[in-house]
Design a protein around this motif. Structure first.
Motif, PDB file in Angstrom:
ATOM      1  N   THR A 417       0.843  -1.184   0.000  1.00  0.00           N
ATOM      2  CA  THR A 417       0.000   0.000   0.000  1.00  0.00           C
ATOM      3  C   THR A 417       0.883   1.240   0.000  1.00  0.00           C
ATOM      4  O   THR A 417       1.735   1.404   0.886  1.00  0.00           O
ATOM      5  N   TRP A 420      -0.539   7.018  -1.071  1.00  0.00           N
ATOM      6  CA  TRP A 420      -1.839   7.484  -1.529  1.00  0.00           C
ATOM      7  C   TRP A 420      -2.928   6.442  -1.308  1.00  0.00           C
ATOM      8  O   TRP A 420      -4.028   6.573  -1.819  1.00  0.00           O
ATOM      9  N   ARG A 422      -3.130   3.331  -2.374  1.00  0.00           N
ATOM     10  CA  ARG A 422      -3.444   2.477  -3.521  1.00  0.00           C
ATOM     11  C   ARG A 422      -2.869   1.094  -3.265  1.00  0.00           C
ATOM     12  O   ARG A 422      -1.783   0.954  -2.688  1.00  0.00           O
ATOM     13  N   GLN A 423      -3.576   0.081  -3.714  1.00  0.00           N
ATOM     14  CA  GLN A 423      -3.226  -1.305  -3.416  1.00  0.00           C
ATOM     15  C   GLN A 423      -2.463  -1.923  -4.590  1.00  0.00           C
ATOM     16  O   GLN A 423      -3.037  -2.193  -5.645  1.00  0.00           O
ATOM     17  N   TRP A 424      -1.181  -2.161  -4.397  1.00  0.00           N
ATOM     18  CA  TRP A 424      -0.321  -2.740  -5.430  1.00  0.00           C
ATOM     19  C   TRP A 424      -0.175  -4.241  -5.240  1.00  0.00           C
ATOM     20  O   TRP A 424      -0.156  -4.740  -4.121  1.00  0.00           O
ATOM     21  N   LEU A 443      -0.451  -2.136 -10.433  1.00  0.00           N
ATOM     22  CA  LEU A 443      -1.560  -1.410  -9.808  1.00  0.00           C
ATOM     23  C   LEU A 443      -2.838  -1.758 -10.559  1.00  0.00           C
ATOM     24  O   LEU A 443      -2.971  -1.436 -11.740  1.00  0.00           O
ATOM     25  N   TYR A 479      -7.710   6.205 -13.946  1.00  0.00           N
ATOM     26  CA  TYR A 479      -8.396   4.922 -14.083  1.00  0.00           C
ATOM     27  C   TYR A 479      -9.451   5.008 -15.173  1.00  0.00           C
ATOM     28  O   TYR A 479     -10.278   5.940 -15.178  1.00  0.00           O
ATOM     29  N   PRO A 497      -8.395   1.642  -4.627  1.00  0.00           N
ATOM     30  CA  PRO A 497      -7.636   2.612  -3.829  1.00  0.00           C
ATOM     31  C   PRO A 497      -8.582   3.294  -2.847  1.00  0.00           C
ATOM     32  O   PRO A 497      -9.808   3.295  -3.035  1.00  0.00           O
TER      33      PRO A 497
END
Length: 659
Positions: A417, A420, A422-424, A443, A479, A497
């Motif tokens: 994470t 920002w 966001r989940q990688w 991502l 996105y 995210p």
């Protein structure tokens, strides 16, 4: 890091070639000494990979390789020599080439092809670049005599595994001494005898065949090579590994290097496995400290602060589905770096777009329409197989380039994470045949993945990993996808995210579309724009102040009729410019404040399309700091009043929730 850079280059050179059994000799060396030198000098080798996890477009045509190369079970990476009493010397960076090796530890190989396992590492110096070690089985009692007081301008011989083609002896002159670069703690020997990749760790001999130095490196800008005086090896402390070397750390988005001294010690003797594990732990820890120090030293200037950051924070939002890095340019200004350089189509409307910034490949992978989302996002093998369809990855076999079609399953499958929220997804794939690894940060986005990737020698995978984690905070991408793709994406909460966690989107095909977030909500009927699964929805993000903290928030929403039709609806969020920005920003903001053209709600022609836009009245009647605009565009013929009706359908249910 300096030694890593040198090690990486040396490894790449070494892996291009293999050893041959034959040995050449310089005619000027007394023939009575050649057999002694030959018996005391060895190749340093590492095993070839036995099991290959990769899949290729066709069987590898190994018959195209020279016999020695296709039958040799080892790679040759350097040279070592005996100095007596089961003691052997090589370059420190040669042993470090095998740290983190994917196929096995280094060994010595003699002229007859016999391989000897290393027993214990007994001395090591990172700064002087040497290692002394013993073998589990002694090949013979052969050892080179030592001369600790060589004479300048005398004839010398560089002995080593030149270019991986077997040990050779080449003559020249011992020309000069030069202080080591940091603080002159010792002097390098410089000599004119030829040395090539693979010579590292071999002996430099005087005309009597005595070892006077350890061959280490070439001069960068002249035809002279460097050796460490053998006396420096002899007088170094026994049973100790010493690291005392200046190293530089650099992050791709910064124009500043963090310089530090890697200082550490640990006791020896130790097995190679224990030595390499301890060294790597200390080196990794130092690199982590360097990165932390770099970020702390630059903390008040790191994006979203520093010169140029305000332009990014206040610029009119633009959509970008190809990822970029926010990097500082040579003038010290933050700007977007990276652009799409190539695009390879896949089946089912998929594609792989690619570019690069610094050491990083940047990619946008659009998944094929016929690939289910749950399979795509949860099967890294299948995802990488799509990337491999670009044909960028291949294995050179003789004159042929054989495409790699699969890397198999990754050895690392983790999540990360960023700042920002966001989940990688983080994956590592080994490539044992070149002792390298692919590190990929993916991502999830509605139509696939935005990707940052590196390929490097396995020993520096940890460094790439911490670098890439830091770089995720500078990674910028919007996105986009079809409404059908968005539906599947939003259903997987683990992919979202934080900026989208509280966002609700409802697509009632043929009837109504609604959008509801913490900032705004709106909905419109299908009479404004046909609502269908292939509508293209894009959500753009910007950086906004929230209670004194900069957070990632939505600043642009666009819905197109489909991927090819330019008819579109757009909602944009605009921020009042700060005082340091130029007049262009202030002029654009003035048009918004006063609802001047093109934000006056009056239809106008723009080329072959008709457009209309307006500013949504802000919640606060005082001077606003943010404004939203609504926009509609079509290529269909409409009367001005009809365009006003279209715009009204978009804005009549529009609500601003904050600030």
């Amino acid at each position: 890091m300096d030694f890593l850079h040198r090690a990486s280059l040396a490894l790449l050179f070494a892996l291009l070639v293999l050893t041959a059994a034959g040995r050449a000799q310089a005619a000027s060396l007394d023939t009575s000494l050649v057999s002694k030198v030959d018996a005391a000098t060895f190749e340093v080798v590492i095993p070839r990979a036995v099991d290959d996890p990769l899949t290729y477009e066709k069987p590898l045509p190994l018959e195209l390789l020279p016999y020695q190369e296709r039958t040799d079970k080892y790679f040759s990476i350097g040279t070592a020599f005996a100095i007596g009493n089961n003691r052997y010397v090589t370059a420190g960076h040669v042993l470090l080439l095998a740290v983190g090796d994917l196929t096995g530890p280094p060994s010595l190989r003699d002229a007859s092809g016999h391989v000897y396992a290393i027993d214990k590492i007994e001395k090591f110096s990172l700064q002087q670049d040497f290692a002394v070690f013993s073998l589990k089985d002694q090949p013979s009692n052969a050892a080179l005599a030592i001369d600790t007081k060589p004479v300048l301008n005398s004839v010398v011989y560089a002995v080593g595994n030149a270019l991986g083609t077997g040990v050779v002896i080449r003559d020249g002159l011992y020309t000069s001494n030069t202080p080591e670069e940091e603080n002159g703690r010792w002097e390098w020997m410089r000599f004119s005898a030829a040395a090539s990749p693979g010579n590292s760790g071999g002996p430099l001999l005087d005309q009597d065949g005595k070892a006077i130095g350890v061959v280490l490196m070439k001069s960068a800008n002249e035809n002279l090579n460097y050796a460490l005086p053998i006396n420096e090896v002899l007088k170094a402390p026994d049973n100790l590994a010493v690291m005392d070397k200046q190293e530089s750390y650099q992050l791709d988005v910064l124009d500043y290097d963090q310089n530090g001294s890697f200082k550490a010690q640990f006791p020896l003797p130790a097995s190679y496995a224990d030595f390499s594990a301890t060294f790597l732990k200390l080196q990794n820890s130092f690199n982590e400290q360097q990165l932390k120090a770099l970020l702390q030293q630059q903390s008040d200037q790191l994006f979203p602060h520093g010169p140029g950051a305000n332009r990014i924070l206040h610029d009119d939002p633009q959509l970008s589905f190809f990822p970029s890095l926010i990097a500082r340019n040579r003038s010290g200004q933050w700007q977007y770096a990276g652009r799409e350089l190539n695009r390879v189509p896949l089946s089912g409307n998929g594609y792989v777009a690619s570019g690069y910034v610094g050491h990083n490949f940047l990619m946008h992978l659009r998944r094929p329409d016929d690939m289910k989302a749950d399979t795509f996002y949860n099967d890294p093998k299948q995802m990488m197989d799509l990337l491999l369809q670009t044909g960028y990855w291949y294995r050179q076999v003789g004159p042929e380039k054989i495409k790699i079609t699969s890397l198999g399953k990754p050895t690392t499958d983790a999540t990360y994470t960023d700042a920002w929220q966001r989940q990688w997804k983080v994956f590592v794939w080994p490539q044992p045949y070149i002792n390298s690894e692919i590190i990929l940060f993916a991502l999830p986005v509605p139509d696939g993945y935005a990707i940052m990737m590196r390929m490097n020698p396995s020993m520096i995978t940890h460094d790439s990993m911490i670098d890439m984690k830091a770089l995720t905070d500078f990674f910028n991408v919007d996105y986009g996808g079809s409404l059908a793709q968005w539906k599947e994406f939003l259903a997987e909460n683990s992919l979202l995210p934080q900026v989208l966690k509280n966002t609700r989107m409802d697509f009632d095909y043929g009837k109504r579309l609604s959008y509801d977030s913490d900032q705004v909500s709106f909905n419109y009927p299908s009479s404004l724009q046909t609502i269908a699964p292939d509508n293209m929805l894009a959500v753009g993000f910007g950086y906004f102040s929230d209670s004194g903290k900069i957070t990632l928030q939505t600043n642009y929403i666009q819905i197109r009729l489909n991927i090819t039709d330019p008819d579109r609806i757009s909602i944009r969020r605009h921020v009042a410019p700060s005082q340091d920005l130029d007049d262009n920003f202030k002029e654009a903001w003035g048009k918004l404040l006063h609802k001047q053209h093109p934000y006056d709600g009056i239809a106008y022609n723009d080329g072959d399309e008709m457009d209309i836009a307006t500013v949504i009245d802000p919640r606060a009647k005082s001077t606003p700091t943010e404004l939203y605009t609504a926009f509609y565009a079509t290529q269909s013929a409409h009367k001005p009043q009809e365009m006003k009706v279209k715009l009204s359908q978009l804005t009549q249910q529009f609500k601003i929730k904050s600030p």
